[in-house]
Design a protein around this motif. Sequence first.
Motif, PDB file in Angstrom:
ATOM      1  N   CYS A  84       3.707  14.644 -23.884  1.00 12.83           N
ATOM      2  CA  CYS A  84       4.162  13.998 -25.122  1.00 12.83           C
ATOM      3  C   CYS A  84       4.033  14.956 -26.307  1.00 12.83           C
ATOM      4  O   CYS A  84       4.939  15.059 -27.141  1.00 12.83           O
ATOM      5  CB  CYS A  84       3.357  12.734 -25.362  1.00 12.83           C
ATOM      6  N   THR A  96      13.762  14.620 -24.155  1.00 11.38           N
ATOM      7  CA  THR A  96      13.998  13.911 -25.421  1.00 11.38           C
ATOM      8  C   THR A  96      12.925  12.855 -25.618  1.00 11.38           C
ATOM      9  O   THR A  96      12.398  12.299 -24.663  1.00 11.38           O
ATOM     10  CB  THR A  96      15.372  13.231 -25.426  1.00 11.38           C
ATOM     11  N   ARG A  97      12.620  12.586 -26.857  1.00 11.36           N
ATOM     12  CA  ARG A  97      11.662  11.541 -27.198  1.00 11.36           C
ATOM     13  C   ARG A  97      12.355  10.196 -27.108  1.00 11.36           C
ATOM     14  O   ARG A  97      13.538  10.063 -27.419  1.00 11.36           O
ATOM     15  CB  ARG A  97      11.144  11.748 -28.613  1.00 11.36           C
ATOM     16  N   SER A  98      11.622   9.216 -26.686  1.00  9.43           N
ATOM     17  CA  SER A  98      12.200   7.882 -26.624  1.00  9.43           C
ATOM     18  C   SER A  98      11.510   7.012 -27.659  1.00  9.43           C
ATOM     19  O   SER A  98      10.308   7.108 -27.878  1.00  9.43           O
ATOM     20  CB  SER A  98      12.030   7.286 -25.243  1.00  9.43           C
ATOM     21  N   SER A  99      12.288   6.174 -28.288  1.00 11.44           N
ATOM     22  CA  SER A  99      11.725   5.215 -29.226  1.00 11.44           C
ATOM     23  C   SER A  99      12.520   3.926 -29.087  1.00 11.44           C
ATOM     24  O   SER A  99      13.728   3.942 -28.909  1.00 11.44           O
ATOM     25  CB  SER A  99      11.798   5.744 -30.650  1.00 11.44           C
ATOM     26  N   TRP A 100      11.817   2.821 -29.165  1.00  5.58           N
ATOM     27  CA  TRP A 100      12.506   1.538 -29.054  1.00  5.58           C
ATOM     28  C   TRP A 100      11.890   0.526 -29.983  1.00  5.58           C
ATOM     29  O   TRP A 100      10.883   0.635 -30.539  1.00  5.58           O
ATOM     30  CB  TRP A 100      12.511   1.018 -27.616  1.00  5.58           C
TER      31      TRP A 100
END
Length: 100
Positions: A84, A96-100
């Motif tokens: 991370c 890629t970074r994930s955001s939700w």
Amino acid sequence: MARKSLIQREKKRQKLEQKYHLIRRSPKKEIRKVPLLSDKWEIHGKLQSPPRNSAPTRLHRRCFSTGRPRANYRDFGLSGHILCEMVNACLLPGATRSSW
């Protein structure tokens, strides 16, 4: 950071596993071919002669940078925390970074 002694112990297990790999593999093939149970027990005794630490099930994957034995990603060889951090710092191409 993992203790140095644990990392060295893991390296020792890897060397033993490579050394006894063929010795463990050949009796396993023989067991499948032999029909008699008594012969299978004799071959099974041969499997118990190498040291326990030479068994591949005793190996742990460790994080490449910290040596952490848990939460490792096989593709990267890193633990989740370090992965991370590296993704956030854009040090891993294609991740890629994930955001939700």
